[in-house]
Design a protein around this motif. Structure first.
Motif, PDB file in Angstrom:
ATOM      1  N   ASN A  39      34.642  24.622  52.639  1.00 11.35           N
ATOM      2  CA  ASN A  39      33.534  25.447  53.321  1.00 11.35           C
ATOM      3  C   ASN A  39      34.644  26.863  53.383  1.00 11.35           C
ATOM      4  OD1 ASN A  39      31.518  23.974  53.430  1.00 11.35           O
ATOM      5  ND2 ASN A  39      31.711  23.263  55.325  1.00 11.35           N
ATOM      6  N   GLY A  40      35.649  26.509  53.552  1.00 12.21           N
ATOM      7  CA  GLY A  40      36.556  28.018  53.750  1.00 12.21           C
ATOM      8  C   GLY A  40      36.488  28.707  52.468  1.00 12.21           C
ATOM      9  N   ILE A  41      36.720  27.896  51.510  1.00  8.06           N
ATOM     10  CA  ILE A  41      36.962  28.543  50.253  1.00  8.06           C
ATOM     11  C   ILE A  41      35.710  29.061  49.862  1.00  8.06           C
ATOM     12  CG2 ILE A  41      37.026  27.835  47.589  1.00  8.06           C
ATOM     13  CD1 ILE A  41      38.984  25.738  48.349  1.00  8.06           C
ATOM     14  N   LYS A  42      34.452  28.486  50.098  1.00  5.33           N
ATOM     15  CA  LYS A  42      33.214  28.965  49.839  1.00  5.33           C
ATOM     16  C   LYS A  42      33.065  30.405  50.593  1.00  5.33           C
ATOM     17  CE  LYS A  42      30.636  24.575  48.755  1.00  5.33           C
ATOM     18  NZ  LYS A  42      29.770  23.811  49.180  1.00  5.33           N
ATOM     19  N   SER A  43      33.397  30.380  51.710  1.00  6.68           N
ATOM     20  CA  SER A  43      33.401  31.542  52.689  1.00  6.68           C
ATOM     21  C   SER A  43      34.255  32.830  51.946  1.00  6.68           C
ATOM     22  CB  SER A  43      33.660  31.176  54.044  1.00  6.68           C
ATOM     23  OG  SER A  43      33.536  32.529  54.825  1.00  6.68           O
ATOM     24  N   VAL A  44      35.458  32.329  51.597  1.00 10.89           N
ATOM     25  CA  VAL A  44      36.106  33.503  50.979  1.00 10.89           C
ATOM     26  C   VAL A  44      35.257  34.088  49.733  1.00 10.89           C
ATOM     27  CG1 VAL A  44      38.484  33.991  50.207  1.00 10.89           C
ATOM     28  CG2 VAL A  44      38.376  32.816  52.173  1.00 10.89           C
ATOM     29  N   LYS A  45      34.917  33.326  48.918  1.00 10.83           N
ATOM     30  CA  LYS A  45      34.146  33.425  47.563  1.00 10.83           C
ATOM     31  C   LYS A  45      32.870  34.344  48.123  1.00 10.83           C
ATOM     32  CE  LYS A  45      35.773  29.733  44.534  1.00 10.83           C
ATOM     33  NZ  LYS A  45      35.486  28.638  43.698  1.00 10.83           N
ATOM     34  N   ILE A  46      32.573  33.955  48.970  1.00 10.15           N
ATOM     35  CA  ILE A  46      31.108  35.000  49.393  1.00 10.15           C
ATOM     36  C   ILE A  46      31.568  36.190  49.773  1.00 10.15           C
ATOM     37  CG2 ILE A  46      29.292  34.956  51.182  1.00 10.15           C
ATOM     38  CD1 ILE A  46      29.140  31.824  50.677  1.00 10.15           C
ATOM     39  N   THR A  47      32.730  36.171  50.627  1.00 10.00           N
ATOM     40  CA  THR A  47      33.096  37.764  51.163  1.00 10.00           C
ATOM     41  C   THR A  47      33.683  38.197  49.995  1.00 10.00           C
ATOM     42  OG1 THR A  47      33.792  36.528  53.273  1.00 10.00           O
ATOM     43  CG2 THR A  47      34.954  38.578  52.634  1.00 10.00           C
ATOM     44  N   LYS A  51      32.099  41.953  48.764  1.00 17.02           N
ATOM     45  CA  LYS A  51      32.842  43.241  48.490  1.00 17.02           C
ATOM     46  C   LYS A  51      32.748  43.830  47.030  1.00 17.02           C
ATOM     47  CE  LYS A  51      36.654  42.061  51.997  1.00 17.02           C
ATOM     48  NZ  LYS A  51      38.052  41.543  52.121  1.00 17.02           N
ATOM     49  N   ASN A  52      32.606  42.758  46.043  1.00 14.09           N
ATOM     50  CA  ASN A  52      32.210  43.237  44.863  1.00 14.09           C
ATOM     51  C   ASN A  52      30.900  43.903  44.574  1.00 14.09           C
ATOM     52  OD1 ASN A  52      32.557  43.240  41.864  1.00 14.09           O
ATOM     53  ND2 ASN A  52      31.206  41.478  41.850  1.00 14.09           N
ATOM     54  N   VAL A  53      30.074  43.452  45.382  1.00 13.83           N
ATOM     55  CA  VAL A  53      28.613  44.199  45.458  1.00 13.83           C
ATOM     56  C   VAL A  53      28.631  45.357  45.963  1.00 13.83           C
ATOM     57  CG1 VAL A  53      26.300  43.988  46.257  1.00 13.83           C
ATOM     58  CG2 VAL A  53      27.406  41.896  45.397  1.00 13.83           C
ATOM     59  N   GLU A  54      29.345  45.458  47.020  1.00 15.76           N
ATOM     60  CA  GLU A  54      29.570  46.669  47.748  1.00 15.76           C
ATOM     61  C   GLU A  54      30.086  47.753  46.712  1.00 15.76           C
ATOM     62  OE1 GLU A  54      30.520  48.354  52.373  1.00 15.76           O
ATOM     63  OE2 GLU A  54      31.674  46.856  51.400  1.00 15.76           O
ATOM     64  N   THR A  55      31.325  47.429  46.006  1.00 15.07           N
ATOM     65  CA  THR A  55      32.206  48.259  45.242  1.00 15.07           C
ATOM     66  C   THR A  55      31.130  48.742  44.119  1.00 15.07           C
ATOM     67  OG1 THR A  55      34.275  47.268  45.707  1.00 15.07           O
ATOM     68  CG2 THR A  55      33.888  48.249  43.729  1.00 15.07           C
ATOM     69  N   ILE A  56      30.194  47.748  43.599  1.00 15.26           N
ATOM     70  CA  ILE A  56      29.180  48.137  42.379  1.00 15.26           C
ATOM     71  C   ILE A  56      28.046  49.230  43.226  1.00 15.26           C
ATOM     72  CG2 ILE A  56      27.363  47.309  40.811  1.00 15.26           C
ATOM     73  CD1 ILE A  56      29.172  44.739  40.735  1.00 15.26           C
ATOM     74  N   TYR A  57      27.713  48.893  44.375  1.00 12.65           N
ATOM     75  CA  TYR A  57      26.767  49.620  44.876  1.00 12.65           C
ATOM     76  C   TYR A  57      27.258  51.065  45.101  1.00 12.65           C
ATOM     77  CZ  TYR A  57      24.588  51.963  48.903  1.00 12.65           C
ATOM     78  OH  TYR A  57      24.106  52.754  50.101  1.00 12.65           O
ATOM     79  N   GLY A  59      29.565  52.639  43.414  1.00 15.52           N
ATOM     80  CA  GLY A  59      29.713  53.207  42.221  1.00 15.52           C
ATOM     81  C   GLY A  59      28.191  53.711  41.641  1.00 15.52           C
ATOM     82  N   GLY A  60      27.064  53.323  42.312  1.00 17.67           N
ATOM     83  CA  GLY A  60      25.989  53.804  41.772  1.00 17.67           C
ATOM     84  C   GLY A  60      25.039  53.131  41.076  1.00 17.67           C
ATOM     85  N   ASP A  61      25.649  52.077  40.582  1.00 19.00           N
ATOM     86  CA  ASP A  61      24.946  50.828  39.556  1.00 19.00           C
ATOM     87  C   ASP A  61      24.200  49.995  40.514  1.00 19.00           C
ATOM     88  OD1 ASP A  61      23.846  49.484  37.391  1.00 19.00           O
ATOM     89  OD2 ASP A  61      25.886  49.128  36.554  1.00 19.00           O
ATOM     90  N   TYR A  62      22.966  50.666  40.905  1.00 20.07           N
ATOM     91  CA  TYR A  62      22.130  49.620  41.640  1.00 20.07           C
ATOM     92  C   TYR A  62      21.473  48.640  41.142  1.00 20.07           C
ATOM     93  CZ  TYR A  62      22.588  54.188  44.003  1.00 20.07           C
ATOM     94  OH  TYR A  62      23.210  55.556  44.471  1.00 20.07           O
ATOM     95  N   ASP A  63      21.054  48.531  39.837  1.00 22.49           N
ATOM     96  CA  ASP A  63      20.477  47.431  39.031  1.00 22.49           C
ATOM     97  C   ASP A  63      21.516  46.268  39.182  1.00 22.49           C
ATOM     98  OD1 ASP A  63      18.053  48.262  38.730  1.00 22.49           O
ATOM     99  OD2 ASP A  63      18.725  49.478  36.738  1.00 22.49           O
ATOM    100  N   LYS A  64      22.747  46.621  38.897  1.00 23.58           N
ATOM    101  CA  LYS A  64      24.112  45.748  38.702  1.00 23.58           C
ATOM    102  C   LYS A  64      24.314  45.042  40.048  1.00 23.58           C
ATOM    103  CE  LYS A  64      27.678  44.057  36.657  1.00 23.58           C
ATOM    104  NZ  LYS A  64      27.773  42.863  35.646  1.00 23.58           N
ATOM    105  N   ALA A  65      24.182  45.800  40.931  1.00 24.62           N
ATOM    106  CA  ALA A  65      24.338  45.286  42.405  1.00 24.62           C
ATOM    107  C   ALA A  65      23.802  44.388  42.677  1.00 24.62           C
ATOM    108  CB  ALA A  65      24.540  46.664  43.422  1.00 24.62           C
ATOM    109  N   THR A  66      22.232  44.820  42.398  1.00 29.62           N
ATOM    110  CA  THR A  66      20.978  43.848  42.836  1.00 29.62           C
ATOM    111  C   THR A  66      21.263  42.651  42.159  1.00 29.62           C
ATOM    112  OG1 THR A  66      19.499  45.649  43.382  1.00 29.62           O
ATOM    113  CG2 THR A  66      18.489  43.389  42.890  1.00 29.62           C
ATOM    114  N   GLU A  67      21.725  42.502  40.844  1.00 32.39           N
ATOM    115  CA  GLU A  67      21.918  41.365  40.081  1.00 32.39           C
ATOM    116  C   GLU A  67      22.841  40.428  40.725  1.00 32.39           C
ATOM    117  OE1 GLU A  67      23.681  40.362  35.579  1.00 32.39           O
ATOM    118  OE2 GLU A  67      22.782  42.091  36.017  1.00 32.39           O
ATOM    119  N   GLU A  68      24.139  41.083  41.076  1.00 30.52           N
ATOM    120  CA  GLU A  68      25.325  40.412  41.674  1.00 30.52           C
ATOM    121  C   GLU A  68      24.785  39.695  42.974  1.00 30.52           C
ATOM    122  OE1 GLU A  68      28.080  39.303  40.155  1.00 30.52           O
ATOM    123  OE2 GLU A  68      27.053  40.509  38.235  1.00 30.52           O
ATOM    124  N   LEU A  69      24.158  40.584  43.638  1.00 31.29           N
ATOM    125  CA  LEU A  69      23.669  40.261  45.205  1.00 31.29           C
ATOM    126  C   LEU A  69      23.106  38.898  45.206  1.00 31.29           C
ATOM    127  CD1 LEU A  69      24.172  40.987  48.089  1.00 31.29           C
ATOM    128  CD2 LEU A  69      21.980  41.932  47.923  1.00 31.29           C
TER     129      LEU A  69
END
Length: 195
Positions: A39-47, A51-57, A59-69
């Protein structure tokens, strides 16, 4: 750092599970610890995914951010992760809507610009004038936009005109207008003497 620690703990627990036969009470405790590590591994992966989605967001690529989310498993989010997920979801939706609105407004401004740049688009007025071609009165920005709408059906906000003072003489005058950020045009105004 956390992900590496959880990964190593999971690997160690897997090795223990295959190398040793534990008594039932110890096996139960072992299984609980292994589940905690997983569960700890899953939690870190989710975090990390958030963070990756936030970086994409950002950057202004909202479609990619939605896809990754949408790829994030939301079944076991912590409260903080759940709040971050919902915040990103809302922010991305709002940003997409704002971008779509801005694109529509820019397209409308480009359309108006094209109409204004047509050689046939000249806003005509008749006014009384003196012998020196100076008007008795003036043609204001308000009159220009009203004339433009009445004569050509084109609506422009008078606040977008760059007319420091009303027109006070006969003849042609080019009136700059800022239709949208980066979209500028000129309204041609022709004032002739009223009979």
């Amino acid at each position: 750092c956390d992900q590496k620690m959880y990964y190593e703990a999971s690997q160690t627990l897997d090795k223990i599970a295959t190398d040793y036969k534990l008594p039932p009470t110890e096996q139960k405790k072992f299984d609980e610890e292994k589940t905690t590590a997983e569960n700890g591994i899953k939690s870190v992966k989710i975090t990390d995914a958030l963070k990756n989605v936030e970086t994409i967001y950002n950057g202004g690529d909202y479609d990619k951010a939605t896809e990754e989310l949408s790829k994030i498993d939301t079944s076991n989010l912590t409260d903080a992760q759940s709040q971050k997920y919902q915040s990103l979801q809302t922010n991305i939706a709002n940003a997409k809507a704002a971008a779509e609105k801005a694109a529509a407004e820019k397209a409308a401004a480009e359309d108006i610009k094209q109409k204004l740049e047509d050689d046939k688009t000249i806003v005509n007025f008749k006014s009384k004038a003196g012998t020196d071609s100076r008007l008795f009165g003036s043609i204001s920005g308000k009159k220009i936009v009203e004339g433009l709408e009445k004569q050509y059906g084109i609506k422009v906000d008078k606040r977008k005109l760059e007319l420091p003072e009303p027109i006070k003489s006969l003849g042609y005058t080019n009136v700059p207008v800022k239709l949208f950020k980066g979209v500028e045009a000129v309204i041609r105004v022709h004032i002739t003497e009223q009979d």
